[in-house]
Design a protein around this motif. Structure first.
Motif, PDB file in Angstrom:
ATOM      1  N   THR A  21     -44.553  -0.332 -10.387  1.00 33.88           N
ATOM      2  CA  THR A  21     -44.828  -1.762 -10.368  1.00 33.88           C
ATOM      3  C   THR A  21     -45.925  -2.048  -9.368  1.00 33.88           C
ATOM      4  O   THR A  21     -46.182  -1.263  -8.459  1.00 33.88           O
ATOM      5  CB  THR A  21     -43.573  -2.573  -9.979  1.00 33.88           C
ATOM      6  N   SER A  22     -46.555  -3.190  -9.542  1.00 30.06           N
ATOM      7  CA  SER A  22     -47.633  -3.561  -8.630  1.00 30.06           C
ATOM      8  C   SER A  22     -47.059  -3.912  -7.254  1.00 30.06           C
ATOM      9  O   SER A  22     -45.870  -4.166  -7.099  1.00 30.06           O
ATOM     10  CB  SER A  22     -48.420  -4.739  -9.197  1.00 30.06           C
ATOM     11  N   THR A  23     -47.938  -3.908  -6.266  1.00 27.89           N
ATOM     12  CA  THR A  23     -47.536  -4.195  -4.895  1.00 27.89           C
ATOM     13  C   THR A  23     -46.988  -5.613  -4.804  1.00 27.89           C
ATOM     14  O   THR A  23     -47.677  -6.561  -5.177  1.00 27.89           O
ATOM     15  CB  THR A  23     -48.748  -4.053  -3.949  1.00 27.89           C
ATOM     16  N   PRO A  24     -45.771  -5.798  -4.314  1.00 26.17           N
ATOM     17  CA  PRO A  24     -45.239  -7.154  -4.186  1.00 26.17           C
ATOM     18  C   PRO A  24     -45.907  -7.889  -3.023  1.00 26.17           C
ATOM     19  O   PRO A  24     -46.452  -7.269  -2.108  1.00 26.17           O
ATOM     20  CB  PRO A  24     -43.752  -6.940  -3.909  1.00 26.17           C
ATOM     21  N   TYR A  25     -45.850  -9.205  -3.069  1.00 27.55           N
ATOM     22  CA  TYR A  25     -46.413 -10.034  -2.017  1.00 27.55           C
ATOM     23  C   TYR A  25     -45.467  -9.994  -0.826  1.00 27.55           C
ATOM     24  O   TYR A  25     -44.445 -10.677  -0.791  1.00 27.55           O
ATOM     25  CB  TYR A  25     -46.609 -11.469  -2.518  1.00 27.55           C
ATOM     26  N   THR A  57     -51.884  -2.285  -9.107  1.00 22.22           N
ATOM     27  CA  THR A  57     -52.152  -3.676  -8.759  1.00 22.22           C
ATOM     28  C   THR A  57     -53.590  -3.999  -9.122  1.00 22.22           C
ATOM     29  O   THR A  57     -54.515  -3.319  -8.676  1.00 22.22           O
ATOM     30  CB  THR A  57     -51.928  -3.920  -7.253  1.00 22.22           C
ATOM     31  N   GLN A  61     -54.848  -9.646  -8.758  1.00 20.73           N
ATOM     32  CA  GLN A  61     -53.615  -9.807  -7.984  1.00 20.73           C
ATOM     33  C   GLN A  61     -53.881  -9.628  -6.488  1.00 20.73           C
ATOM     34  O   GLN A  61     -53.306 -10.330  -5.662  1.00 20.73           O
ATOM     35  CB  GLN A  61     -52.569  -8.798  -8.446  1.00 20.73           C
ATOM     36  N   ARG A 176     -47.378 -17.330  -8.916  1.00 23.04           N
ATOM     37  CA  ARG A 176     -48.027 -16.293  -9.729  1.00 23.04           C
ATOM     38  C   ARG A 176     -47.985 -14.902  -9.088  1.00 23.04           C
ATOM     39  O   ARG A 176     -48.376 -13.942  -9.728  1.00 23.04           O
ATOM     40  CB  ARG A 176     -49.481 -16.680  -9.990  1.00 23.04           C
ATOM     41  N   VAL A 177     -47.535 -14.813  -7.850  1.00 18.49           N
ATOM     42  CA  VAL A 177     -47.482 -13.498  -7.189  1.00 18.49           C
ATOM     43  C   VAL A 177     -46.103 -12.892  -7.383  1.00 18.49           C
ATOM     44  O   VAL A 177     -45.114 -13.594  -7.564  1.00 18.49           O
ATOM     45  CB  VAL A 177     -47.813 -13.590  -5.672  1.00 18.49           C
ATOM     46  N   THR A 178     -46.050 -11.573  -7.340  1.00 15.42           N
ATOM     47  CA  THR A 178     -44.786 -10.850  -7.460  1.00 15.42           C
ATOM     48  C   THR A 178     -44.157 -10.739  -6.081  1.00 15.42           C
ATOM     49  O   THR A 178     -44.754 -10.174  -5.168  1.00 15.42           O
ATOM     50  CB  THR A 178     -45.039  -9.435  -8.025  1.00 15.42           C
ATOM     51  N   ARG A 179     -42.970 -11.282  -5.932  1.00 13.07           N
ATOM     52  CA  ARG A 179     -42.248 -11.231  -4.665  1.00 13.07           C
ATOM     53  C   ARG A 179     -41.330 -10.005  -4.655  1.00 13.07           C
ATOM     54  O   ARG A 179     -40.879  -9.557  -5.707  1.00 13.07           O
ATOM     55  CB  ARG A 179     -41.403 -12.491  -4.452  1.00 13.07           C
ATOM     56  N   MET A 181     -37.983  -7.761  -4.378  1.00 13.74           N
ATOM     57  CA  MET A 181     -36.611  -8.047  -4.842  1.00 13.74           C
ATOM     58  C   MET A 181     -35.623  -7.865  -3.729  1.00 13.74           C
ATOM     59  O   MET A 181     -35.678  -7.141  -2.865  1.00 13.74           O
ATOM     60  CB  MET A 181     -36.268  -7.140  -5.995  1.00 13.74           C
TER      61      MET A 181
END
Length: 181
Positions: A21-25, A57, A61, A176-179, A181
């Protein structure tokens, strides 16, 4: 048996790549992740901000994460807008090779007993296929964006394309950013 193990390795590789997965924020190094945001205060109203992504990423992003973090810093310090003085996005490219899991150098049709006709005689030497080893090459990109920002109060300067209203940026990019989990 050997074919079965090759297929199992290929299936495991596909399963692992699907999990990427892409780098989370989040802050850089959060939960041992590679990438994330970082900032450094330079003066009371001046910061250096960066956001680094991993190999999945996208550039968009990474730049979105940089602007969002700059907006959050602005609001956290009681300011209304920020302006980017210097801004750059770097691309790191590397190439990785993977052996072809379906390539078998010896089979009952092509192997050490096979001979190559070259200059009037049969030989396995000078055979263009003899030392063949198939592999796939994959290009891996990583992006990192950084900017130096200046914070301001009141209404943002009109006509400055590098000035951003911090609350608007948070409202537009925050969802819009991936946080993590």
């Amino acid at each position: 048996m050997k074919t079965r193990s090759i297929l199992m390795v290929a299936a495991a590789a596909l399963a692992l790549s699907a999990c990427a997965t892409s780098t989370p924020y989040a802050p850089a190094g959060f939960n041992g992740q590679r990438g994330g945001y970082a900032e450094q205060r330079l003066e009371t109203d001046r910061y250096r901000v960066s956001f680094a992504g991993n190999s999945v990423t996208s550039r968009e992003q990474v730049e979105m994460g940089l602007l969002l973090r700059a907006a959050e810093i602005t609001v956290e310090n009681g300011y209304d807008w920020f302006s980017t003085v210097e801004r750059a996005t770097d691309r790191d490219v590397r190439y990785q090779t993977f052996p072809d899991p379906f390539y078998r150098p010896y089979s009952r049709f092509w192997g050490p007993s096979w001979r190559y006709y070259h200059r009037g005689y049969w030989s396995r030497w000078n055979d263009p296929f003899w030392n063949r080893s198939d592999f796939d090459v994959r290009e891996i990109d990583r992006f990192e964006a950084n900017a130096e920002i200046v914070l301001g109060r009141g209404t943002k300067p009109a006509g400055d394309p590098n000035a951003f209203d911090a609350r608007e940026v948070i409202a537009n990019l925050g969802g819009r950013v991936t946080r993590p989990m």
